[in-house]
Design a protein around this motif. Structure first.
Motif, short mmCIF file in Angstrom:
data_model
loop_
_atom_site.label_atom_id
_atom_site.label_comp_id
_atom_site.label_asym_id
_atom_site.label_seq_id
_atom_site.Cartn_x
_atom_site.Cartn_y
_atom_site.Cartn_z
N GLN A 381 0.81 -1.22 0.00
CA GLN A 381 0.00 0.00 0.00
C GLN A 381 0.84 1.27 0.00
O GLN A 381 0.45 2.27 -0.61
CB GLN A 381 -0.96 -0.03 1.20
N PHE A 382 1.99 1.26 0.67
CA PHE A 382 2.85 2.45 0.67
C PHE A 382 3.43 2.71 -0.72
O PHE A 382 3.53 3.84 -1.17
CB PHE A 382 3.98 2.28 1.70
N THR A 383 3.79 1.63 -1.41
CA THR A 383 4.29 1.76 -2.78
C THR A 383 3.20 2.29 -3.70
O THR A 383 3.44 3.17 -4.54
CB THR A 383 4.78 0.39 -3.28
N ASN A 384 1.99 1.76 -3.55
CA ASN A 384 0.87 2.22 -4.37
C ASN A 384 0.56 3.68 -4.11
O ASN A 384 0.26 4.44 -5.03
CB ASN A 384 -0.37 1.37 -4.09
N ALA A 385 0.64 4.08 -2.84
CA ALA A 385 0.38 5.48 -2.49
C ALA A 385 1.41 6.41 -3.13
O ALA A 385 1.07 7.49 -3.62
CB ALA A 385 0.39 5.65 -0.98
#
Length: 413
Positions: A381-385
C-alpha cells in the motif's frame, strides 16, 4: 472466438482473500468470454462468489471444490496458511489424471509459487497472476530474492533505515518500517519461510506473468519485469473491472458478494447529492481501523460538514463513537460490511476517496476518475500510495506513518 481457443481447458487457482480472489474471477470472466473452458479451484466458503459466473457459463465453467488445508507450523500466520496450500498438490494431481480432457495450463496467484512445481509435474504451463501492480510486484520479488543481503544492510534493525531500489524505474525508496510485515518477519532456516521464498523465486521461472494493470499506468514496470524474466510473456491485462452498465444488483454491484445495505438505498441517497460533493471512505476487505483511528476519522467528518459514505468492517463498527450518526445526520451514509465499491466510485456524486491504497481500490479509483486521499497501512500500500501521489498526481497524502499513527483530525477535515 477463434478455433484455437474453443474448448481449451485452463485451471485457475486463486487465493481465498477477496483482494486476490475477485480480480482473478474477473480475469476468469474474460477467459470464458473468449471461449475457453475453465475449472477453478475454490473452497465451499467462497462458492457464493463464483455462483454468478457459474450461472452465466454453465457449460464452460467448472469448479474443483477442495477444503482449505489446516495451517502448517510456522511462526507467522500468513506463511502458515500459504505453505499449507501445498497440501492440495496431490488432490489436484489425482483430479487431473482422472479428467478426460485435463487443462493445458494453470493460472495461479503469485503467492502460490509451489504451483510451478505442480505444473511441471503435470507437464503443463503455469502462468502467474498478480493482483498487485507491476511496481509493487517488482519490489516484492526483489525483497524475497535478496532477503539475506538486504537484511545484512540493516543489521541493527533501524526502523527508519532507507532502502533503495535503484535498478527499478523511478528508483523507489522505502523506510524499513514500510516494508511488508511478513517479509520483515523472515527467519532463515524456518521451513515455512524457506518454502514460501522458494515458491516466490519459482514465479520467475514460470511460463509467463499476468498483471492486473495497464501499460499507460505502469508501462515502465512491465518492461522492467520483462527484463527480469528474460522474455516478453509478461502481460498487462487490466483493469480487470466490469464495464459500466446500468445498476444491476446481479451485475457489478454484486461483485465480491452481497451488500449489507440494499444498493438502491445507497444510490437513491447519492442521487440527491451534488456532483463530486461526497467523500467515500473505505479501507478494503482486510484493514480495520482501531478505536483511535476511528475517533480521528469521525471527528474530522463531523468538523468537515461534507457528505460522506463510510464503509466499515463489522469488527470495527463498535469503534464508531456513540452519537456520531446523530451528529452528522443526513450527511452520512454508513455501511457495516461489504459495499459495492466500484459502483460507488463511478457515481457522479463521489468527489474524493479516502483509501488504504490496496491495488484493487487504487485501480478502481483511477479508472473512475476519483481523487484519492491516501492512508496506507501495510503490504504494497505504501508503494501504491507513492505511485498515486508522486508519479501520477491523482492523490494527496492523508497519513503515511502506518497503522501505528493517525492523521490530525483538523487537517483531515
Amino acid at each position: 472466438m477463434s478455433n484455437s481457443t474453443s474448448n481449451t481447458h485452463i485451471l485457475v487457482f486463486p487465493l481465498p482473500p477477496p483482494g486476490h480472489l475477485i480480480p482473478l474471477l474477473d480475469l476468469t470472466h474474460h477467459l470464458l468470454r473468449y471461449g475457453l473452458t475453465v475449472t477453478i479451484v475454490i473452497s465451499t466458503v467462497n462458492l457464493p462468489l463464483l455462483n454468478p459466473l457459474l450461472s452465466s457459463h454453465p457449460s464452460s465453467l467448472h469448479k474443483l471444490l477442495l477444503s482449505d488445508p489446516a495451517p502448517s507450523p510456522s511462526p507467522h500466520p500468513l506463511i502458515a496458511k500459504l505453505t499449507a496450500t501445498r497440501q492440495l498438490f496431490d488432490p489436484i494431481v489425482q483430479w487431473f489424471e482422472s479428467h478426460p480432457a485435463p487443462p493445458v495450463a494453470i493460472i495461479s496467484d503469485f503467492f502460490l509459487g509451489w504451483t510451478n512445481d505442480l505444473a511441471t509435474h503435470l507437464g503443463i504451463r503455469r502462468v502467474v497472476f498478480s493482483p498487485s501492480g507491476a511496481l509493487g510486484y517488482s519490489i516484492f520479488h526483489k525483497l524475497w530474492r535478496d532477503v539475506l543481503d538486504i537484511n545484512a544492510l540493516n543489521d541493527d534493525g533501524d526502523e527508519n533505515f532507507m532502502l533503495s531500489f535503484p535498478d527499478i524505474p523511478s528508483s523507489p525508496q522505502l523506510p524499513w518500517w514500510q516494508l511488508s510485515e511478513t517479509w520483515r518477519s523472515f527467519k532463515k532456516g524456518d521451513p515455512g519461510f524457506e518454502s514460501f521464498r522458494k515458491g516466490i523465486l519459482g514465479n520467475m521461472t514460470s511460463w509467463g506473468i499476468v498483471f492486473n494493470t495497464f501499460e499507460d499506468l505502469e508501462g515502465d514496470y512491465i518492461d522492467y519485469m520483462k527484463k527480469q524474466m528474460g522474455h516478453d510473456r509478461i502481460w498487462a491485462v487490466g483493469p480487470l473491472l466490469p464495464t459500466k452498465n446500468e445498476r444491476d444488483p446481479k451485475g457489478s454491484t454484486g461483485r465480491g458478494g452481497s451488500s449489507v445495505v440494499p444498493p438502491d438505498d445507497l444510490f437513491m441517497w447519492l442521487d440527491q447529492k451534488r456532483d463530486e460533493s461526497v467523500v467515500y471512505i473505505c479501507f478494503g476487505s482486510r484493514e480495520t481501523l482501531d478505536e483511535k483511528e476511528m475517533k480521528t476519522l469521525t471527528v474530522a467528518l463531523a468538523l468537515s460538514n461534507v457528505d460522506f459514505v463510510l464503509c466499515v468492517h463489522e469488527s470495527g463498527s463498535n469503534f464508531i463513537p456513540s452519537g456520531f450518526k446523530d451528529q452528522v445526520g443526513g450527511r452520512g451514509f454508513i455501511f457495516k460490511g461489504w459495499a459495492p465499491q466500484l459502483e460507488i466510485l463511478r457515481h457522479k456524486a463521489i468527489g474524493l476517496f479516502i483509501t488504504h491504497c490496496g491495488w484493487n481500490s487504487t485501480l478502481e479509483a483511477i479508472t473512475s476518475g476519483v481523487t484519492m486521499l491516501t492512508w496506507p497501512m501495510g503490504a504494497d500500500q505504501f508503494t501504491n500510495a507513492a505511485l498515486v501521489v508522486d508519479q501520477l498526481g491523482v492523490g494527496k497524502r492523508v497519513c503515511d506513518d502506518g497503522s501505528n499513527s493517525v492523521p490530525d483530525s483538523i487537517k483531515l477535515a
